[in-house]
Scaffold this active site. Structure first.
Site, PDB file in Angstrom:
ATOM      1  N   GLU A 179       9.410 -21.435 -17.864  1.00  0.00           N
ATOM      2  CA  GLU A 179       9.249 -20.036 -17.460  1.00  0.00           C
ATOM      3  C   GLU A 179      10.506 -19.230 -17.812  1.00  0.00           C
ATOM      4  O   GLU A 179      10.407 -18.090 -18.268  1.00  0.00           O
ATOM      5  CB  GLU A 179       8.935 -19.972 -15.958  1.00  0.00           C
ATOM      6  N   HIS A 231      14.804 -36.417 -29.716  1.00  0.00           N
ATOM      7  CA  HIS A 231      13.719 -36.774 -30.632  1.00  0.00           C
ATOM      8  C   HIS A 231      13.461 -35.692 -31.671  1.00  0.00           C
ATOM      9  O   HIS A 231      12.375 -35.637 -32.245  1.00  0.00           O
ATOM     10  CB  HIS A 231      12.446 -37.081 -29.843  1.00  0.00           C
ATOM     11  N   CYS A 288       0.848  -1.191   0.000  1.00  0.00           N
ATOM     12  CA  CYS A 288       0.000   0.000   0.000  1.00  0.00           C
ATOM     13  C   CYS A 288       0.882   1.238   0.000  1.00  0.00           C
ATOM     14  O   CYS A 288       2.082   1.152   0.171  1.00  0.00           O
ATOM     15  CB  CYS A 288      -0.888   0.013   1.226  1.00  0.00           C
ATOM     16  N   TRP A 344      -3.952  -1.684  -1.126  1.00  0.00           N
ATOM     17  CA  TRP A 344      -3.978  -2.864  -2.001  1.00  0.00           C
ATOM     18  C   TRP A 344      -4.446  -3.980  -1.071  1.00  0.00           C
ATOM     19  O   TRP A 344      -3.715  -4.410  -0.183  1.00  0.00           O
ATOM     20  CB  TRP A 344      -2.581  -3.126  -2.561  1.00  0.00           C
ATOM     21  N   ARG A 357       2.088   2.373  -7.886  1.00  0.00           N
ATOM     22  CA  ARG A 357       2.172   1.114  -7.136  1.00  0.00           C
ATOM     23  C   ARG A 357       0.868   0.336  -7.170  1.00  0.00           C
ATOM     24  O   ARG A 357       0.831  -0.821  -6.756  1.00  0.00           O
ATOM     25  CB  ARG A 357       2.507   1.407  -5.660  1.00  0.00           C
ATOM     26  N   ASN A 399       0.402  -0.471   6.456  1.00  0.00           N
ATOM     27  CA  ASN A 399       0.802  -1.197   5.255  1.00  0.00           C
ATOM     28  C   ASN A 399       1.432  -2.497   5.725  1.00  0.00           C
ATOM     29  O   ASN A 399       2.329  -2.480   6.561  1.00  0.00           O
ATOM     30  CB  ASN A 399       1.835  -0.324   4.502  1.00  0.00           C
ATOM     31  N   GLY A 400       0.923  -3.625   5.248  1.00  0.00           N
ATOM     32  CA  GLY A 400       1.501  -4.895   5.682  1.00  0.00           C
ATOM     33  C   GLY A 400       0.444  -5.770   6.324  1.00  0.00           C
ATOM     34  O   GLY A 400      -0.754  -5.583   6.089  1.00  0.00           O
ATOM     35  N   GLU A 442      10.081 -13.187 -24.327  1.00  0.00           N
ATOM     36  CA  GLU A 442       9.138 -12.066 -24.349  1.00  0.00           C
ATOM     37  C   GLU A 442       9.814 -10.707 -24.246  1.00  0.00           C
ATOM     38  O   GLU A 442       9.301  -9.733 -24.779  1.00  0.00           O
ATOM     39  CB  GLU A 442       8.005 -12.232 -23.324  1.00  0.00           C
ATOM     40  N   LYS A 486      -0.043  -6.649 -20.144  1.00  0.00           N
ATOM     41  CA  LYS A 486       0.086  -7.210 -18.801  1.00  0.00           C
ATOM     42  C   LYS A 486      -1.072  -8.149 -18.497  1.00  0.00           C
ATOM     43  O   LYS A 486      -0.916  -9.171 -17.845  1.00  0.00           O
ATOM     44  CB  LYS A 486       0.125  -6.060 -17.779  1.00  0.00           C
ATOM     45  N   LYS A 511      10.440 -15.954 -20.235  1.00  0.00           N
ATOM     46  CA  LYS A 511      11.002 -14.648 -19.833  1.00  0.00           C
ATOM     47  C   LYS A 511      11.928 -14.129 -20.913  1.00  0.00           C
ATOM     48  O   LYS A 511      11.860 -12.980 -21.306  1.00  0.00           O
ATOM     49  CB  LYS A 511      11.815 -14.765 -18.542  1.00  0.00           C
TER      50      LYS A 511
HETATM   51  C1  G6P Z   1      -0.362 -12.063 -20.261  1.00  0.00           C
HETATM   52  C2  G6P Z   1       0.876 -11.518 -19.572  1.00  0.00           C
HETATM   53  C3  G6P Z   1       1.654 -12.647 -18.911  1.00  0.00           C
HETATM   54  C4  G6P Z   1       0.757 -13.416 -17.979  1.00  0.00           C
HETATM   55  C5  G6P Z   1      -0.504 -13.932 -18.696  1.00  0.00           C
HETATM   56  C6  G6P Z   1      -1.504 -14.477 -17.713  1.00  0.00           C
HETATM   57  O1  G6P Z   1       0.017 -12.808 -21.354  1.00  0.00           O
HETATM   58  O2  G6P Z   1       1.710 -10.841 -20.491  1.00  0.00           O
HETATM   59  O3  G6P Z   1       2.743 -12.109 -18.172  1.00  0.00           O
HETATM   60  O4  G6P Z   1       1.458 -14.503 -17.455  1.00  0.00           O
HETATM   61  O5  G6P Z   1      -1.142 -12.858 -19.360  1.00  0.00           O
HETATM   62  O6  G6P Z   1      -1.904 -13.437 -16.872  1.00  0.00           O
HETATM   63  P1  G6P Z   1      -2.579 -13.664 -15.472  1.00  0.00           P
HETATM   64  O7  G6P Z   1      -2.934 -12.284 -15.003  1.00  0.00           O
HETATM   65  O8  G6P Z   1      -3.793 -14.500 -15.718  1.00  0.00           O
HETATM   66  O9  G6P Z   1      -1.607 -14.353 -14.587  1.00  0.00           O
END
Ligand code: G6P
Length: 611
Positions: free
Chosen positions: A484, A507, A2, A74, A27, A100-101, A491, A606, A488
């Site tokens: 993953e 294979h 927060c 938040w 934030r 906050n926390g 992308e 996002k 990363k």
């Molecule tokens: C988008 C974002 C990814 C994320 C995916 C799922 O493709 O760019 O970074 O992993 O959506 O998003 P979520 O909010 O469902 O985890």
């Protein structure tokens, strides 16, 4: 998580606090409020939603006063509503606080207060502290706060004020950040430097376990135990943008470095003497014993967290587990037997495909638990239960800290189910719990270690920046992490990258391995260690340039690799929380070396709320 802002001085407090909260908007938040003291009384304005709503309330009737506190929330305890927004007050509104926390023992404290007749107006843990401070007050706010926080456990930052002392704010830092800013005859306080930059550059950062009594002329600082603290203020030379990124060049790097805190927050209050407490899960032990199948559905990074979850649930619980991309699932005709539990994993809780996949399984009779980072998100409305990941707002499109928080949430669930179902005996459960509790320090030491994981990743990042194709391999949980790591990299660096189980190489993909082809291997799972080494030898024989992620004490790996990214030793089961970190840094540094827009990669969003 927060945002906090406080002011004491000669000017009207409300506009200054609102301006500070605006600076903390990046934030993320779901509600906001201010409290101002004047003429022996406190007035509070607060509202769920954006700051514009709070601003409208203040425009309608701005509370007068030259001492005040404000907050952007938040949500962690209770949904984002007007009444759950901060500041919170005691029943007489003579005390107001922002916080906050998380207060870990809030439930016990609340019970105690309710039994003594207290009435609460919100679902928050914070309100408990307002009651405690009022109860402890006998003319000295600092002492009342000291006694109140002595009764609370947790990780937090807290600022309190009382109508009886209109020149004083009392702040306590217990892990969550607090910064004090010094003006001419006025003093400011905030949870982050950006909120203060419009007013001053002379600042002081509070440290854990410290409390400050703040007046317009400065402050008195001491530890919670009462030992005086003397610290010099310093001049901040960051601009607002640098300050928002905490001095890091990109949000992604800032978020990678936030992971020790995120892992700690995700565990906070959830492990009590080995027992797992999941506060928004409503099922009982009978249900836990009855589960015959686990479904995991998600997209992107969340799906990769789910791949690790599948390995973990099957390994620890012996429950058949299926991880399915939500966009595939929604157009399938899934066979959902009775006694199924579905985990829908989503950072945002708003991904259209994930919502659709999760609803389908729910409609077919599966119990649905959301694993999400956003309180009150759409997914939580469709779900029977929720496990919040507590990563805080993630700004970089490439997800990092939300992924590790998703892993931790699943470990907690697996530990709890394993205990109830008896697949984990007491000793093994205690071992898992202890290893989980060690993770925040291990992630921290990994990021801070002297030989510099970040430096190593930067060095390798420059080397990889010019290549065309990169392959990631691993087995079991290491394969889950490889998926993953590969995502990363692709992308944000726009390099072609592919992850595959180490055994699958021969294979087909082996045909693409030639002199200098980069292969990144994750090798932490002892039961398949040698098998993965065989795959390494195959690629080495074709001239591949191999980078491994391996434990610190693995002395064998360097015989088969060109470079090793080291991580602290943990139980193999938990290694993804550590092994992903160097891969995140590697992806970051490759993209940085290529000069790309790391926080906002092309073509990506996002949160994908349309199909
Ligand atoms: C988008 C974002 C990814 C994320 C995916 C799922 O493709 O760019 O970074 O992993 O959506 O998003 P979520 O909010 O469902 O985890």
């Amino acid at each position: 998580m927060c945002g906090i802002m406080g002011y004491v001085g000669p000017r009207p407090a409300s506009p200054i606090i609102l301006q500070g909260l605006r600076r903390l908007e990046y934030r993320g938040y779901d509600s906001a409020g201010v409290a101002v003291a004047d003429a022996g009384a406190i007035q509070i304005r607060k509202a769920a939603g954006k700051l514009d709503r709070l601003e409208a309330l203040l425009d309608e009737s701005e509370p007068p006063g030259r001492l005040g506190i404000g907050h952007t929330r938040w949500a962690t305890h209770g949904p984002p509503t007007d009444s759950n927004a901060h500041p919170h007050a005691d029943p007489t509104t003579r005390f107001a606080i922002v916080h906050n926390g998380i207060i870990e023992n809030f439930f016990e404290l609340r019970q105690e207060l309710v039994e003594a007749g207290a009435v609460f107006t919100s679902d928050t843990d914070t309100e408990v502290l307002a009651h405690l401070i009022a109860e402890e007050y006998d003319g000295d706010l600092t002492e009342a706060v000291r006694r109140a926080v002595g009764r609370a456990t947790g990780a937090y930052a807290l600022v309190a004020m009382t109508a009886d002392e209109p020149d004083t704010l009392v702040a306590v830092r217990m892990i969550s950040p607090l910064v004090i800013g010094f003006g001419e005859g006025e003093t400011f306080l905030a949870s982050g430097i950006p909120a203060l930059l419009d007013h001053t550059r002379r600042m002081l950062v509070m440290e854990d376990g410290e409390m400050a009594t703040i007046t317009r002329d400065g402050l008195r600082m001491e530890t919670i135990a009462g030992v005086p603290v003397a610290r010099e203020a310093f001049e901040v030379d960051w601009d607002v943008e640098q300050a928002e990124k905490g001095g890091y060049p990109h949000f992604m790097l800032k978020e990678i470095f936030e992971q020790p805190r995120v892992v700690a927050d995700s565990l906070l209050g959830r492990l009590h003497d080995g027992e797992v407490v999941l506060e928004d899960v409503g099922w009982d032990a009978d249900f836990e014993r009855s589960i015959e199948k686990i479904w995991i559905t998600a997209c992107g990074t969340a799906f990769h967290a789910g791949l690790a979850g599948k390995e973990m649930f099957e390994g620890l619980l012996r429950i058949p587990t299926e991880a399915v991309y939500a966009h595939e699932l929604r157009y399938r005709d899934p066979i959902v037997a009775p006694h199924s539990l579905t985990l829908a994993i989503s950072q945002s809780g708003e991904t259209a495909d994930t919502l659709a996949g999760a609803r389908l399984l729910s409609e077919r009779g599966s119990r649905l638990v959301a694993v999400t980072n956003v309180v009150g998100s759409a997914l939580t409305h469709y779900s029977d239960d929720v496990i919040y990941t507590r990563a805080g707002l993630e700004i970089s499109v490439a997800s990092t800290k939300a992924y590790t928080a998703m892993l931790v949430a699943q470990y907690l669930l697996a530990l709890r189910l394993g205990q109830t179902r008896g697949t984990l005996d007491t000793a093994r459960a205690a071992e898992v719990a202890a290893a989980l509790e060690a993770l925040p320090d291990q992630v921290e030491s990994l990021l801070k270690r002297e030989e510099g994981i970040d430096e190593m990743a930067r060095f390798l990042g420059r080397q990889l920046a010019g290549t065309d194709d990169i392959y990631f391999i691993g087995r079991g949980l290491d394969y889950a992490v490889a998926t993953e790591g590969s995502l990363k990299l692709k992308e944000i660096s726009y390099l072609h990258s592919e992850a595959m189980p180490a055994g699958e190489l021969k294979h087909g993909t082996l045909a693409l391995i030639t002199e200098g082809t980069p292969v990144i291997v994750v090798n932490t799972q002892q039961h398949v260690y040698d098998k993965t080494v065989s795959a390494l030898q195959e690629v080495k024989a074709r001239g591949a340039s191999v980078i491994a992620v391996a434990y610190d004490d693995d002395t064998e790996i360097e015989h088969y690799t060109d470079h090793v990214l080291r991580i602290p030793r943990t139980m193999d089961l938990l290694s993804p929380v550590l092994s992903i970190v160097p891969l995140q840094l590697l992806a970051y540094h490759v993209a940085d070396a290529r000069g790309l827009d790391i926080d906002q990669p092309r073509n990506l969003a996002k949160s994908v709320t349309v199909e």
